[in-house]
Design an enzyme around this catalytic site. Structure first.
Site: not given
Length: 354
Positions: A49, A142
């Site tokens: 990320d 995620t």
């Protein structure tokens, strides 16, 4: 001389930036320990990320330094954890496109401080009625990314609250067929969808260098029989009233639940766009105060709208992308083919007791 296509430079840059970031996330999937930590909302976040956000913002900010940027992450965790920062730095600076002319259009952070500042640049941004703002979600989904399932690298351009460009890289998306978490591209690098307002949608394979040839996606079929509505949902979600979603389906006489179930919000738009076994979704929040983050929807909304899908809130109002870092004026969502959107909306109103 041919007239330049509107937003051609922005689209090329965005597509290359997303492709490089997608390769970066794939590289991390090769690692057993993905450097995960918990965000305040308990969803996992990894160095992918952080590194992907830094990589994308580096490319955009270098070419368009006056544009605003809205990114999901901030660098607080990296500033307090030298080991995590070092791993993020290594990942963000090690991945390059193997076509020199394409890579030359992008930029890579040159120092760790620059990397941290680029990430925080996204954390400070907001969309306004008079801004030109890029919104990005470096890894949407995620939790499924960590499991090797479907996730998306997302970038959009919003001008004065209007979506102009949407680019979504899907490293695990198969080129055709139904979309499912465990139906993963094992032979290539997945697919990328891109749209410019008024210009339709293109899908192309994600590659490792220059952008590969793409093809135009067909319009989503306009149906009249509500029994043909095929909802996509996220049964693991904790913010949506899934029982109410089922009652909406019952009002329409369509099958429920539909087998297509995806965690990533942006992947739901992708699944509709590629006609991967679904053509609509509703989002009835459990809380009246819940509002979606802009990076979970900007770009994906544009892609389906370009294909004949209507997107509104639960009142039937268009989604306003000019209200900061969230879709502050949008309570819930109704997404479906324009031909039946009004009937889906009416079913939602009945379920809500309106």
């Amino acid at each position: 001389m041919a007239t330049p296509t509107p937003y051609a430079q922005e689209l090329q840059l965005a597509s290359l930036a997303v492709q490089r970031a997608a390769l970066l996330t794939e590289q991390l999937l090769l690692a057993v320990d993905k450097g995960a930590l918990d965000k305040s909302d308990d969803s996992p976040v990894t160095i992918a990320d952080f590194a992907a956000q830094a990589s994308i913002i580096a490319a955009i900010h270098h070419v368009f330094p006056n544009d605003d940027i809205v990114g999901e992450e901030d660098a607080t965790a990296l500033r307090s954890n030298p080991t995590l920062l070092e791993r993020t730095w290594d990942l963000a600076t090690s991945i390059h496109l193997d076509d020199p002319s394409s890579e030359a259009l992008l930029h890579t952070p040159t120092t760790r401080d620059e990397l941290l500042d680029l990430i925080d640049l996204g954390a400070k941004g907001a969309c306004t009625p008079t801004s030109r703002t890029w919104t990005l979600d470096p890894v949407d989904g995620t939790a499924t990314f960590i499991r090797g399932e479907q996730y998306a690298v997302c970038l959009s351009l919003v001008e004065n609250g209007i979506q102009k460009i949407g680019v979504i890289g899907c490293p695990n998306l198969m080129a055709s067929g139904p979309v499912a978490e465990d139906r993963v591209d094992r032979d290539g690098h997945g697919q990328m969808l891109s749209a410019v307002v008024g210009q339709g949608v293109t899908i192309r394979p994600l590659g490792t260098g220059a952008l590969l040839p793409g093809r135009a996606l067909d319009q989503v079929p306009q149906i009249e029989d509500t029994a043909l509505v095929k909802f996509i949902d996220t049964r693991a979600a904790k913010t949506q009233d899934l029982e109410a979603h089922g009652r909406v389906a019952a009002e329409l006489g369509c099958a429920w639940p539909n087998p297509v179930d995806l965690w990533s919000a942006q992947m739901r738009y992708v699944a509709i766009a590629v006609q991967g076994g679904c053509n609509a979704f509703v989002k009835l929040p459990l809380s009246e105060d819940y509002r979606s983050k802009i990076w979970d929807h900007a770009g994906g909304m544009l892609i389906v709208q370009e294909l004949g899908v209507r997107v509104t809130d639960l009142e039937g109002k268009p989604v306003d992308c000019a209200l900061g870092r969230t879709l502050a004026g949008c309570h819930g969502m109704v997404v479906g083919p324009a031909s039946v959107h009004g009937r889906i909306l009416e079913a939602v109103r009945k379920v809500r007791g309106l």
